[in-house]
Structure formats: C-alpha cells, structure tokens
Write an enzyme that holds these catalytic residues in place. Structure first.
Site, mmCIF file in Angstrom:
data_model
loop_
_atom_site.group_PDB
_atom_site.id
_atom_site.type_symbol
_atom_site.label_atom_id
_atom_site.label_comp_id
_atom_site.label_asym_id
_atom_site.label_seq_id
_atom_site.Cartn_x
_atom_site.Cartn_y
_atom_site.Cartn_z
ATOM 1 N N LYS A 57 0.835 -1.211 0.000
ATOM 2 C CA LYS A 57 0.000 0.000 0.000
ATOM 3 C C LYS A 57 0.866 1.256 0.000
ATOM 4 C CE LYS A 57 -3.715 -2.520 2.277
ATOM 5 N NZ LYS A 57 -4.318 -2.947 3.541
ATOM 6 N N GLN A 101 -4.547 -1.747 9.983
ATOM 7 C CA GLN A 101 -4.394 -3.048 9.338
ATOM 8 C C GLN A 101 -4.877 -4.172 10.264
ATOM 9 O OE1 GLN A 101 -3.324 -3.620 6.099
ATOM 10 N NE2 GLN A 101 -3.914 -5.731 6.475
ATOM 11 N N ASP A 124 -11.013 2.258 4.286
ATOM 12 C CA ASP A 124 -11.187 0.807 4.209
ATOM 13 C C ASP A 124 -12.660 0.430 4.044
ATOM 14 O OD1 ASP A 124 -8.985 -0.867 4.078
ATOM 15 O OD2 ASP A 124 -8.578 -0.803 6.217
#
Length: 297
Positions: A57, A101, A124
C-alpha cells in the site's frame, strides 16, 4: 496441445492502468495548488501477511503521487493507546484517510477500533455508517476488495444483468458487501445473488447454477471443476499461504479455486496472485483520492 478457451481477468494489468489514471489526476491537482492525498496506515505487531500488505500500500501511494505515513505499534499496545492515536488522526486536517491493518492482537476489540475511525476518513470502508450507506446504495467508501472486483468486472465488460451470482463466503469484509453490490441496480449489478457459507448443505448444486462465482471462503482450492458449469465467470478472492519447499519464501499463495482444473471450463477467471489482490490496493487509492476531494468541499 489444447487451445486455451478462457480469458484472464488480469488485476495486475487493470490496476496498472488505473494507477496511471490516478497519478495523472493527482499531478493535475498538485499543479493547481491542491494538496496531494495523504494516506496513513497503522500497523500493530509483526504479522507477515500484514507487513506485506502494508508495504504494498505504501509503495502504491508513492507510485500515484500520494503522501503516506506508517505508524507502528508493538503487539502489546493497549486498546486505549490505539484509540487515542485514531482520535489524533481523526482530527488531523493533513490526513485524508487512514487504515488500521487487520487482524489485531486478541486483547484488542477490533469492532471498537473500526467504530472509532471517522467515517469520512474510513477509506477501508469498514465503519458501520459506510457499510449501512453501501447496503442501500448511498455514496460512501466501499470495502476495497469488493469494490476492486466490481471495477474489474466493469473494465472487462462482464455482463451481470439478470445473471445468477453465487458468493462463497459471508465475511463482513468481502462476502456480504460483494453480495450487496451485485444486487444493486446498475452495471455491474442487477444480479440474482445466492450467498453460500459453511452451513450451506448444497453448495455444489448452487455453484452449478451460477453464471458468476465469487470464491471468498479462505479454503485453498475449494472450488473444483465438478462445481462449475461451462462458461461461468470465476473470481477468486482466496490468498492462503500454503507451504512450498521449492520456493525461496517457503510458501506459495493459493486461491480458493483449483485453477488448473476450473480454468478450462471458465469464460473468464482471475489468477492468484495477480487477480483480485492488486485491485484491492488500487481501490484503497481510489477511496483515498475521493476522501481528499471531499475534504476540500
């Protein structure tokens, strides 16, 4: 030698194309005196998969001209410390979007962490407000993997209207939002959707009725040739690390689809790796760009 009849849904090539589009838009924004989008990733502990995903990412951010920051915590970090960091990012006007994460260590309540993120920075797409808006078709940040799959189907002009789609898996991150997006009116969309999971007794029969199968169970090579009807479109979301002594890493990434036996039956199929994975990361970039635009309004 038998001629290959199927076409690959190439997420690597498609994401590279979208990457160029994003980079051009970011360059034009910066040239016009606007800020480059800024994505922050919070990484807790040293899980191998998480390290790999976050590194990818951050690398993609650099390629499209985004600013990025990585905030690391050891796996003994307290939930309160994590929540205070999220609060700081929520209130930082320099941060357009951020991700925590997953998975997190067992002592941390993941749902509490997800709900602490400001929905306008939740790139997200996990916050209940974004999930709720997505479920009724309102503008929102959509979870990156389902959004990436929708974009892949769109770019390959896969006909979805009136088609029967079977989604294997009911996770909050992939299975449920995937089913919702395919149900929505639009292109891609307008599917008749069946969601199968570990308690579904007749998965094979249902799969054999499907025009499109999205496999997101996390069970390596679950979908076999005898479960697929000729001409079906196969999307493989699985990425399980399976030991492989012949590889330097000691493992290989294996999908939920037995590719070698299923591919000859398919009209289109995603490879693993190089299918859904790159589309997931590029969707996160699209969400972050959208968040940066919203921040200016």
């Amino acid at each position: 030698m038998k001629e290959q009849t199927y076409k690959l849904l190439d997420g690597k090539a498609t994401s590279a194309q979208i990457k160029q589009e994003i980079a051009a838009e970011v360059a034009a924004r910066v040239a016009a005196g606007k800020k480059a989008p800024h994505l922050v990733a919070i990484l807790v502990g040293h899980d191998g998969g998480s390290e790999t995903y976050v590194a990818a990412k951050i690398k993609t951010c650099a390629e499209v001209g985004f600013r990025s920051s990585l905030i690391r915590f050891e796996d003994d970090v307290t939930e309160e410390r994590l929540l205070s960091e999220i609060e700081r990012l929520n209130n930082d006007p320099e941060v357009h979007g951020f991700i925590v994460q997953l998975p997190l260590p067992k002592h941390i309540n993941e749902q509490r962490i997800i709900e602490a993120v400001n929905p306008s920075k939740d790139v997200d797409g996990f916050h209940p407000i974004n999930v709720g808006r997505m479920s009724i078709g309102l503008p929102c940040f959509v979870s990156a993997t389902p959004q990436g799959i929708i974009e892949l189907l769109r770019r390959y002009d896969i006909e979805t209207r009136g088609k029967h789609c079977v989604v294997l898996g009911r996770s909050n991150i992939v299975g449920k939002p995937m089913a919702q997006l395919l149900l929505h009116k639009g292109t891609p969309g307008d599917c008749t959707v069946t969601v199968c999971h570990s308690r579904t007794p007749n998965i094979k029969e249902l799969c054999l009725q499907a025009d499109i199968i999205v496999a997101a169970l996390g069970v390596p090579e679950f979908l076999k040739a005898d479960m697929v009807r000729p001409g079906a479109v196969i999307v493989d979301v699985g990425t399980t690390r399976v030991p492989d002594a012949s590889r330097k890493s000691g493992f290989k990434l294996t999908g939920d689809v037995a590719f070698d036996e299923v591919a000859p039956l398919a009209s289109y199929i995603t490879p693993v790796p190089g299918g859904v994975g790159p589309m997931t990361i590029i969707s996160l970039m699209l969400n972050t760009l959208a968040a940066a635009k919203q921040a200016e309004d």
